[in-house]
Motif scaffolding. Structure first.
Motif, PDB file in Angstrom:
ATOM      1  N   SER A  47       0.861  -1.416   0.157  1.00 26.79           N
ATOM      2  CA  SER A  47       0.205   0.109  -0.036  1.00 26.79           C
ATOM      3  C   SER A  47       0.683   1.167   0.044  1.00 26.79           C
ATOM      4  O   SER A  47       0.454   2.311  -0.251  1.00 26.79           O
ATOM      5  N   THR A  92       2.577   4.470  -3.422  1.00 27.42           N
ATOM      6  CA  THR A  92       1.234   5.186  -4.131  1.00 27.42           C
ATOM      7  C   THR A  92       1.748   5.783  -5.498  1.00 27.42           C
ATOM      8  O   THR A  92       0.703   6.141  -5.986  1.00 27.42           O
ATOM      9  N   GLU A  93       2.900   5.606  -5.728  1.00 30.72           N
ATOM     10  CA  GLU A  93       3.221   6.604  -7.023  1.00 30.72           C
ATOM     11  C   GLU A  93       2.728   5.456  -8.164  1.00 30.72           C
ATOM     12  O   GLU A  93       2.594   5.927  -9.474  1.00 30.72           O
ATOM     13  N   GLU A 109      -2.996   3.165  -7.394  1.00 31.17           N
ATOM     14  CA  GLU A 109      -4.131   3.827  -7.111  1.00 31.17           C
ATOM     15  C   GLU A 109      -4.844   3.449  -5.965  1.00 31.17           C
ATOM     16  O   GLU A 109      -5.150   4.342  -4.837  1.00 31.17           O
ATOM     17  N   THR A 110      -5.189   2.314  -5.928  1.00 33.91           N
ATOM     18  CA  THR A 110      -5.892   1.460  -4.712  1.00 33.91           C
ATOM     19  C   THR A 110      -5.371   0.150  -4.592  1.00 33.91           C
ATOM     20  O   THR A 110      -5.270  -0.542  -5.551  1.00 33.91           O
ATOM     21  N   LYS A 143      -2.247   2.964 -11.426  1.00 29.13           N
ATOM     22  CA  LYS A 143      -2.524   4.281 -11.800  1.00 29.13           C
ATOM     23  C   LYS A 143      -2.291   4.005 -13.600  1.00 29.13           C
ATOM     24  O   LYS A 143      -1.695   3.336 -14.030  1.00 29.13           O
TER      25      LYS A 143
END
Length: 877
Positions: A172, A175-176, A179-180, A315
């Protein structure tokens, strides 16, 4: 008229091949015919040696002549300038239709055979298309990935769809790239009390982000809040209707036994069946921690979380390869000296075809789909062989037609296209028949497949386009050999009736194709027999417990003491026992067990039972005692272990009693007895470590020992008693033997599949054989008449006409039976641990079936031909 020498002597073959190779597509048959006539003339007057020399000189002279050069140039210009004209295509169509109508018998055989072969392929096309549509409806399908686990240890080297919850915490932070990220758990099971009756419900524990990643739209409720709070539940429309009778239940309470009261916070629209995740309800992930306080223990150990699945949404424009290094770091923290753990990403669209362990939903792995595709082609090929066989057999009758076409200017390509066009017409007609057969067998075919409820065999427009493309492919496979052969025929030889089959017939291609057809047929017949043998072996296998005269009664929330009292009133009931599962059906639970002094754990199957169950099923307790059922307080839980459990713990059998183990790190179990190994799971698996436990709260099924001569009357009494206890859930009278039979339904599916395929294969092979026999009898009709006039009996003629075909069937059996024996012996050993031995019975039965079906086809036609009055055939001779 040519002399005898002309029938045996031919021009030098090398010179002939050189001439036609050099001339290519140029029309030179007339020139070659002149040289051939000169050769035979020189052969009579000058002898073979001198004739050969002159023939070579003429060939070389023509090769370098202006005539050949011009014809090659004209031919090249003609074929490059344009393809076949519309007039020529229309001519192809007329000639093809006339040929089909004129030779109705062979056209009918080809069309029916191709329809059978193509119908099973149409089923396969629709099934493959349906599987490819799984999870396609999700908006972010291309960006959703699941994290899978690979474990390499002394005990296993395999892939698993589950992960330890620690993986979510570790991934988790990236984050780069992500997205989830979420984890879901498919361990939600419960019973809902409706009007004093209990209905089962199952589903997933999921966080609020689940509805953001996946496209499961809500009919009522909000995506962001529906799964935000503990004890929130989202129901599908179908589940809400089943529980409440309608879907207007937002905000209502739902009492789930042993879990608490849940609030309905959302109603989900019934989603597509083409989803690798199947559920009736979604429960907030926070609920899992609320009802299981010990869940956070050892959250980095995958073995205690076989229900946990981790998904990520990348992402935009992020490559999944960027997460390879982070996953390797997380996996390194999970690995131990004895077990190497690795993590990898799996695209959402490929989950349903992966076929890995602990899969969350339906699975149609690529290996199975490839095998099924291979079986489809094995059915289609004999139908194509039929067409090639019959076309080649009729070559002499069509030789003059081809010769005339070539003389009037038809090139090799024109002849090739004509025969492919004729094949396309036949396959187009066969496609209509195959589509009709497809609609007839579609539902039956689905009944042969496990998990078929998620497969959609509807013909959509993309599927229809695939059907048409498949018809073109079939026409190419079926017509390529006849088209090549006929296009190579020489015009002069064809017109003079001297056309030969060349290398194709020199290798006896027609006989080879017939042998291959019957070889495939006998493989499918052997497969159906082998599966039937395994099925009966499984049902009669000594499983280690008594299964006779046992009736099962699921409790469905009814109090066990009340049910036992009500059913014991019936004089047919001799004894009643209680359990949490049914032995021999793979319905027992799996837990992880370890010794207090050892870190490593062992997976163990368990079942909760009472002492009556041990007696009723006649389990053999080798040492120790039964349960002490009236204990009010327990420091340690009692367990009765099997022999395999002892071996897995490396214990000595005389040092087992009173030893203790930790069950999932929470409960201490003390061994009070040893039971002889029995098949607690289906015979597909080897007997695993196992123990019995005692806990009345876990009982779900009552087993009744019944003695009755009136099964129908007893079932009626039991149904009446059940209705007095539970008015909603209907009672289904079922013997334990029938339940065990249901546990092996996959074998029944395979028997049906192989029986169906063998029926198609044998039907196609017999159709082809019928065509060959009919054609052979037509060509020998005058020979048969002469032999009868000369005194041959019907018996002699039948043997004479049949022995060649029986010889081909014998060769097919000799070649195919060893292949089938080795293949299915290996296949059964992979499918079923306690598999049936295959032997002479299956071999002999397969051959007898082939002999009856193939021999019957041959004898009906040869007897008919042998009985024809010779006067009718020879009256004009």
């Amino acid at each position: 008229m040519k002399n005898q020498g002309q029938n045996t002597q031919q021009p030098p073959k090398l010179a002939t091949k050189l001439f036609f190779w050099f001339c290519g597509k140029a029309v030179v048959e007339d020139l070659y015919g002149d040289m051939e006539e000169l050769y035979f003339s020189n052969l009579d007057t000058l002898g073979k040696r001198k004739a050969n020399q002159l023939f070579w000189r003429q060939i070389l002279s023509l090769i370098f002549s202006y005539a050949i050069k011009k014809r090659k140039r004209d031919s090249s210009y003609s074929y490059r300038a344009s393809g076949p004209s519309m007039a020529l295509i229309f001519n192809f169509f007329k000639v093809s239709m006339r040929s089909l109508i004129k030779h109705r018998t062979f056209s009918f055989i080809n069309i029916i055979g191709l329809s059978f072969g193509m119908s099973i392929c149409l089923l396969g096309i629709t099934m493959i298309y349906s599987v490819q549509q799984f999870d396609k409806f999700h908006t972010n399908a291309d960006r959703i990935y699941r994290i899978n686990t690979h474990i390499n240890s002394a005990r296993t080297n395999d892939n698993f769809a589950t992960t330890a919850p620690y993986v979510l915490d570790g991934i988790s932070g990236y984050t780069e790239q992500i997205e989830t990220a979420i984890s879901i758990n498919d361990g939600f099971r419960g019973s809902v009390e409706i009007n004093k009756n209990e209905l089962s419900i199952s589903g997933l524990y999921a966080p609020p982000q689940f509805l953001e990643i996946f496209s499961f739209p809500l009919k009522a409720g909000h995506d962001a809040t529906a799964l935000a709070n503990p004890f929130s539940i989202v129901l599908t429309e179908k589940t809400a209707t089943r529980l409440f009778g309608h879907t207007d239940v937002l905000g209502k309470g739902l009492e789930i036994k042993e879990k608490g009261t849940f609030q309905v916070t959302g109603i989900m629209k019934d989603y597509s069946s083409a989803s690798h995740v199947q559920f009736e309800a979604l429960v907030s992930y926070g609920t899992l921690h609320a009802i299981d306080k010990g869940l956070v223990k050892r959250y980095d150990d995958y073995r205690f979380f076989t229900n946990c699945y981790t998904y990520i949404l990348l992402k935009e424009d992020i490559s999944p390869s960027l997460l390879s290094e982070p996953l390797a770091k997380i996996a390194q923290k999970l690995s131990t000296e004895d077990e190497a753990i690795s993590l990898y990403l799996q695209p959402l669209r490929k989950i349903v075809t992966a076929g890995i362990n602990h899969e969350i939903g339906p699975s149609f792995d690529n290996l199975t789909m490839m095998f099924f595709t291979f079986l489809m082609l094995l059915i289609l090929l004999p139908a194509c062989f039929n067409y090639a066989n019959l076309s080649l057999a009729r070559s002499l009758k069509r030789a003059k037609e081809i010769g005339l076409r070539k003389v009037v200017g038809g090139g090799r390509r024109d002849i090739f296209i004509q025969f492919l066009f004729e094949t396309l017409i036949i396959t187009s007609i066969a496609l209509i028949g195959a589509a009709y057969i497809f609609t007839l067998i579609r539902e039956e075919f689905l009944s042969m497949i496990m998990g078929a409820e998620t497969i959609d065999l509807t013909i959509h427009w993309p599927v229809a386009l695939f059907f048409i493309a498949f018809a073109f492919f079939t026409s190419l496979v079926a017509g390529i050999i006849p088209a090549i052969y006929f296009s190579k025929m020489r015009a002069i030889a064809s017109l003079k009736g001297e056309a030969k089959a060349g290398s194709l017939f020199k290798t006896k291609l027609r006989n080879v194709l017939t042998v291959v057809q019957f070889g495939l047929s006998i493989i499918f017949i052997f497969g159906a027999i082998a599966m039937s043998t395994q099925y009966h072996h499984t049902l009669n296998f000594e499983k280690g417990f008594d299964e006779s005269n046992k009736v099962l009664v699921p409790l469905h929330g009814v109090d066990a003491d009340i049910l036992s009292h009500e059913f014991s009133i019936h004089p047919e009931v001799q004894q009643i026992a209680l359990s949490s599962a049914i032995p021999g059906t793979s319905s027992s639970d799996e837990v992880w067990v370890q010794l207090q002094e050892v870190v490593d754990s062992v997976a163990v199957e368990q079942m909760f039972v009472d002492n009556a169950f041990l007696t009723l099923m006649k389990f053999d307790i080798k040492e120790g005692t039964a349960f002490v059922e009236d204990l009010t307080t327990q420091q340690e839980e009692q367990i009765i272990v099997n022999e395999t459990f002892i071996r897995s713990m490396n214990w000595q059998e005389d040092q087992v009693l009173n030893r203790s183990v930790e069950i999932e790190g929470e409960v201490t179990g003390r061994v009070i007895g040893i039971v002889t190994d029995f098949n607690h799971s289906a015979v597909f698996r080897e007997i695993q470590p196992f123990f019995f436990r005692y806990n009345p709260e876990k009982f779900t099924t009552a087993t009744l020992q019944v003695k009755t001569s009136d099964v129908f009357g007893t079932a009626t009494k039991f149904e009446s008693t059940w209705e007095s206890l539970n008015e909603i859930i209907p009672y289904e009278f079922m013997f334990l033997e029938d339940k065990l039979d249901d546990a092996y339904q996959s074998l029944r599916y395979q028997i049906k599949i192989f029986s169906f395929l063998s029926f198609l294969a044998v039907s196609i092979a017999c159709l082809g054989l019928l065509g060959m026999v009919v054609f052979s009898m037509e060509n020998k009709i005058k020979e048969i008449g002469i032999r009868k006039v000369m005194g041959a009996s019907v018996k002699d003629l039948t043997i004479l006409l049949s022995r060649g075909f029986f010889k081909l069937m014998l060769i097919a059996a000799i070649v195919a039976i060893p292949i089938a024996f080795v293949f299915f012996k290996f296949m059964l050993s992979m499918m079923v641990y306690y598999h049936a031995p295959l032997g002479i019975f299956e071999i002999a039965l397969s051959f007898i079936f082939l002999l009856i079906l193939g021999g019957g086809t041959v004898l009906t036609q040869t007897l008919r031909a042998a009985r024809i009055n010779p006067v009718n055939n020879l009256r004009y001779e």
